[in-house]
Design a protein around this motif. Structure first.
Motif, PDB file in Angstrom:
ATOM      1  N   LYS A 194       0.832  -1.205   0.000  1.00  0.00           N
ATOM      2  CA  LYS A 194       0.000   0.000   0.000  1.00  0.00           C
ATOM      3  C   LYS A 194       0.866   1.255   0.000  1.00  0.00           C
ATOM      4  N   ALA A 195       1.914   1.230  -0.830  1.00  0.00           N
ATOM      5  CA  ALA A 195       2.830   2.362  -1.040  1.00  0.00           C
ATOM      6  C   ALA A 195       3.559   2.791   0.224  1.00  0.00           C
ATOM      7  N   ALA A 196       3.760   1.870   1.170  1.00  0.00           N
ATOM      8  CA  ALA A 196       4.465   2.207   2.414  1.00  0.00           C
ATOM      9  C   ALA A 196       5.422   1.083   2.780  1.00  0.00           C
ATOM     10  N   ARG A 197       6.540   1.472   3.367  1.00  0.00           N
ATOM     11  CA  ARG A 197       7.481   0.450   3.839  1.00  0.00           C
ATOM     12  C   ARG A 197       7.047  -0.011   5.230  1.00  0.00           C
ATOM     13  N   ALA A 247      23.395   7.334  -4.418  1.00  0.00           N
ATOM     14  CA  ALA A 247      22.528   6.851  -5.483  1.00  0.00           C
ATOM     15  C   ALA A 247      21.296   6.262  -4.820  1.00  0.00           C
ATOM     16  N   LEU A 248      20.177   6.942  -4.956  1.00  0.00           N
ATOM     17  CA  LEU A 248      18.954   6.504  -4.307  1.00  0.00           C
ATOM     18  C   LEU A 248      17.945   6.052  -5.349  1.00  0.00           C
ATOM     19  N   GLY A 249      17.141   5.094  -4.981  1.00  0.00           N
ATOM     20  CA  GLY A 249      16.132   4.603  -5.907  1.00  0.00           C
ATOM     21  C   GLY A 249      14.768   4.563  -5.264  1.00  0.00           C
ATOM     22  N   GLY A 250      13.751   4.597  -6.084  1.00  0.00           N
ATOM     23  CA  GLY A 250      12.385   4.428  -5.612  1.00  0.00           C
ATOM     24  C   GLY A 250      11.942   5.475  -4.621  1.00  0.00           C
ATOM     25  N   ALA A 251      11.246   5.010  -3.578  1.00  0.00           N
ATOM     26  CA  ALA A 251      10.693   5.914  -2.579  1.00  0.00           C
ATOM     27  C   ALA A 251      11.778   6.652  -1.823  1.00  0.00           C
TER      28      ALA A 251
END
Length: 115
Positions: free
Chosen positions: A82-85, A105-109
């Motif tokens: 649900k779009a949350a870690r 280097a960051l990815g995603g959320a």
């Protein structure tokens, strides 16, 4: 072999999800093949009561904080629902000192959270 960087590989799911762990181990193998030292860490190994109380002086999270501090890089694998870690992952990470992630280097959320 010369070690280029020490990378902490964090499994941050609430269960030992075979897909998440398999993905992390695959990433570990690929980075190890490129000369990096991989340090696997399962966030579930921490006592859960300390992070939930925001107890930064509790003795068990200190070695984990030392692992993060000594790593040149961190790879985190955790399911997103649900779009949350998971709170299991978020609570201990909230106790870590804030670092400048502008050069990381960051990815995603994570990229969105750092912005």
């Amino acid at each position: 072999m010369i070690v280029l960087a020490t990378v902490l590989s964090v499994s941050g799911g609430p269960s030992s999800s075979p897909r998440t762990v398999r993905l992390l181990r695959h990433v570990d193998e690929r980075l190890r093949a490129r000369g990096h030292d991989m340090v696997p860490f399962d966030i579930r190994s921490l006592p859960q009561e300390a992070p939930l109380r925001a107890d930064s002086v509790h003795s068990e999270p200190r070695p984990a904080a030392a692992l993060f501090a000594s790593a040149d890089g961190v790879v985190v694998g955790a399911p997103v629902r649900k779009a949350a870690r998971s709170g299991l992952l978020k609570a201990p990470l909230d106790l870590l000192p804030v670092v400048d992630a502008s050069s990381a280097a960051l990815g995603g959320a994570a990229r969105e959270a750092a912005a």
